[in-house]
Enzyme design. Structure first.
Site, short mmCIF file in Angstrom:
data_model
loop_
_atom_site.label_atom_id
_atom_site.label_comp_id
_atom_site.label_asym_id
_atom_site.label_seq_id
_atom_site.Cartn_x
_atom_site.Cartn_y
_atom_site.Cartn_z
N GLU A 108 74.09 -53.30 44.19
CA GLU A 108 74.26 -52.66 42.62
C GLU A 108 74.66 -51.17 43.00
OE1 GLU A 108 70.74 -53.14 40.20
OE2 GLU A 108 71.99 -52.21 38.58
N CYS A 127 71.26 -54.09 36.25
CA CYS A 127 71.22 -53.38 34.91
C CYS A 127 72.53 -52.41 34.94
CB CYS A 127 70.04 -52.34 34.93
SG CYS A 127 68.47 -53.19 34.98
N ASN A 177 72.98 -60.20 33.25
CA ASN A 177 72.01 -59.89 34.07
C ASN A 177 70.78 -59.73 33.25
OD1 ASN A 177 70.75 -58.87 36.70
ND2 ASN A 177 70.34 -57.02 35.14
N GLU A 178 69.75 -60.54 33.62
CA GLU A 178 68.28 -60.58 32.57
C GLU A 178 68.44 -60.36 31.38
OE1 GLU A 178 66.27 -57.26 34.67
OE2 GLU A 178 65.78 -58.43 36.46
O1 AHR Z 1 67.17 -54.22 41.45
C1 AHR Z 1 66.86 -53.13 40.69
C2 AHR Z 1 67.06 -53.87 39.08
O2 AHR Z 1 65.93 -54.79 38.66
C3 AHR Z 1 68.27 -54.57 38.57
O3 AHR Z 1 69.25 -53.50 38.25
C4 AHR Z 1 67.86 -55.54 37.72
O4 AHR Z 1 68.45 -56.46 37.39
C5 AHR Z 1 66.41 -55.76 37.98
O5 AHR Z 1 65.61 -55.40 36.60
#
Ligand code: AHR
Length: 592
Positions: free
Chosen positions: A23, A228, A346-347
């Protein structure tokens, strides 16, 4: 301990079970894996309006000798900001330039690591109403010691002109900076200034030492570019792949508003796919599905977002003659990339428009690319999903005890529906600090549980992967670095124990055990009813991750304090017991 190693009890481990999650967080890419040394190379960090934020560029000289401003006059239509420098001094007139001249410097990402004997390629764009006489130099952190330099004299730069030079470093300084200075009166415009070391991995732009740390885990897949980061606090700041491809000079860059920093997007959609290919890892592209942390696109108007993703898949996989495949080909990769996994958001499960939007993406991708595996954000471990998916995403950040007990999390989940993609797991909080042995041991227990349940779990990755110590937004992380050094945390080394799991042609048995208690544990290992030490032909190697203190961490000063130690167990032959150290993760390899 009874190990049943008969063929009938075996489960085939998916080739992609263990991978990595990259990320753009903690300056993992910009100022990290992506070897570009100039930060904010197009002066664009303030967005498209003037005045723009030129930070961390700084000015050499004062108001009496030069005036610096930003203008929307760049040659590049997608990033219109250029820097204007009006030099008021020279070496003869009424205002004499200070020694060394006036100009600007860029300190990179908390200092550029310039190393003696290495070569750096400088590219910049310049324009001037008159002739230029420019000095470019790599200097030590105080700007005094010159490590490399070159001069540009040109009288024909009334139009934007690309300048290039190879700078050969005569000295080393991990906190160097790039200076552009002059002693000639007049107006000069600068734009798109890049400084890259020439020795990146295969010339693909990846910092070698960090690439090797990733490669050493032999990842079966790489999930990118977030997290995120993909969502954004606001949709306008989410990662948009089309803004990250094509010539680097033309990319607008963007402000990642979740992790609060600007990226020039040198590490873009193409480079992520190239990274996966270089690592021999299956790319898993996580894309924004019209949902950010604070705003969402209505399902009724999400189709442009769907088309953007179909275009992104065509960019990766399309024929070189196709619209987007031809752009990839023009970037040097005519063969398609092997993109077979995408994750929708994502999430984001539970957010108002997620399922509606998801289905639009799912149907369009399934229709156009039936072989692509589509990953949902909704957790299918506790109840069956109410929508079609090939896998479901599962994240766990928790304390050490809970992580250790979660080893059984997937024991009972259904083997019939979509499988789990445990794409983010880590012990966090006090148990982990910045990466402790305790965290690694608890995670090892959890990951052993994943491996045992590999008929219900298809893929797993620790998170986050990287942290630049100068921007520790999220802790702990697997690999810690600054401009010049790096080390793996105990959690990095924990993953190392599983690197042979995806694929290994050698014939041997590996038994992995975590002793999560404070006492020695005595083991007797039986295989198919035969006690291990009574079989003299077995060669036995032990690898152990432990340390004198449960909260021990690695550091730049002691990067190998908590790392796996491998030893032969010849002396254990014929003995009946094997002893596990307190608080340890041990692997026994038995050659068959
Ligand atoms: O890994 C850090 C963050 O944790 C990521 O961006 C997110 O997907 C999770 O909340």
């Amino acid at each position: 301990l009874f190990i049943n190693a008969s063929e009938t009890s075996a489960k085939k481990i998916p080739e992609t079970l263990f991978g990595i999650f990259f990320e753009e967080i903690n300056h993992a890419g910009a100022g990290g894996l992506w070897a570009e040394l100039v930060s904010n190379r197009g002066f664009e960090a303030g967005g498209p309006n003037t005045p723009s934020n030129i930070d961390p560029w700084s000015i050499i000289g004062d108001e009496s000798s030069l005036i610096v401003s930003t203008e929307r006059t760049s040659y590049f239509p997608r990033n219109k900001i250029a820097l204007r420098m009006e030099v008021l001094c020279d070496n003869e007139g009424t205002i004499i330039c200070p020694a060394g001249g006036v100009g600007i410097y860029n300190p990179g990402f908390w200092g550029m690591n310039i190393e003696q004997g290495k070569t750096y390629k400088l590219v910049f764009y310049v324009r001037s109403e008159g002739s230029i006489d420019l000095s470019v130099s790599l200097t030590g952190s105080n700007g005094l010691q010159t490590l490399a330099s070159a001069n540009f004299k040109d009288s024909n730069v009334s139009n934007w002109t690309k300048m290039e030079v190879l700078l050969h470093a005569q000295g080393t300084d991990a906190k160097s900076r790039l200076q552009l200075t002059t002693t000639r009166k007049g107006v000069i415009w600068f734009d798109q200034v890049s400084l890259m070391p020439t020795d990146t991995y295969k010339g693909h732009g990846f910092r070698n030492d960090l690439f090797e740390m990733m490669q050493d885990l032999r990842p079966g897949f790489i999930r990118f570019p977030g997290g995120c980061f993909v969502e954004g606090e606001w949709l306008r700041n989410a990662f948009r792949w089309k803004a990250t491809v094509g010539p680097w000079e033309e990319r607008p860059g963007h402000f990642g508003d979740v992790w609060h920093y600007w990226t020039d997007d040198g590490l873009g959609h193409f480079e992520f796919l190239q990274l996966a290919e270089d690592l021999g890892a299956a790319p898993v592209w996580v894309f924004n599905n019209g949902v950010s942390h604070n705003d969402q696109v209505d399902t009724s108007s999400v189709l442009p977002f769907v088309q953007e993703i179909l275009d992104g898949i065509e960019f990766a996989r399309g024929e070189p003659q196709s619209k987007w495949g031809s752009l990839r080909a023009s970037m040097g990769h005519p063969e398609p990339f092997d993109l077979k996994y995408v994750a929708v958001g994502n999430e984001d499960c539970g957010k108002k428009n997620y399922i509606g939007n998801y289905l639009k993406f799912y149907n369009a991708i399934r229709n156009a690319y039936p072989d692509i595996k589509i990953i949902s954000n909704c957790d299918g471990s506790s109840k069956p999903l109410d929508h079609p998916a090939d896998m479901y995403d599962y994240h766990i950040y928790t304390g050490a005890n809970n992580m250790f007990s979660s080893a059984r999390k997937f024991d009972q989940v259904s083997r019939n529906g979509p499988k789990a993609f445990v794409s983010e797991y880590a012990v966090t909080g006090n148990d982990a600090s910045n990466g402790s042995l305790l965290a690694a041991l608890a995670e090892a227990g959890f990951v052993i549980g994943l491996e045992k349940n590999c008929d219900a779990v298809d893929m797993a990755s620790y998170a986050p992967l990287f942290v630049n110590t100068n921007d520790r937004t999220w802790s702990p992380d697997a690999i810690v670095f600054d401009s010049a050094q790096m080390y793996g945390t105990p959690s990095y080394w924990m993953q190392h124990f599983f690197r042979e799991s995806n694929e290994d042609s050698k014939k041997y048995l590996r038994i992995k055990v975590v002793n999560f208690g404070s006492n020695n544990v005595t083991l007797k290992i039986f295989i198919d009813g035969v006690e291990l030490n009574s079989v003299p032909s077995l060669g036995l190697t032990k690898t152990e991750l432990t340390s004198s203190n449960l909260m021990d961490e690695n550091s730049f000063q002691a990067p190998k304090k908590v790392i796996p130690v491998r030893s032969s167990m010849e002396d254990a032959k014929g003995k009946t017991d094997i002893v596990l150290s307190p608080y340890s993760f041990t692997a026994f390899d038995l050659l068959m």
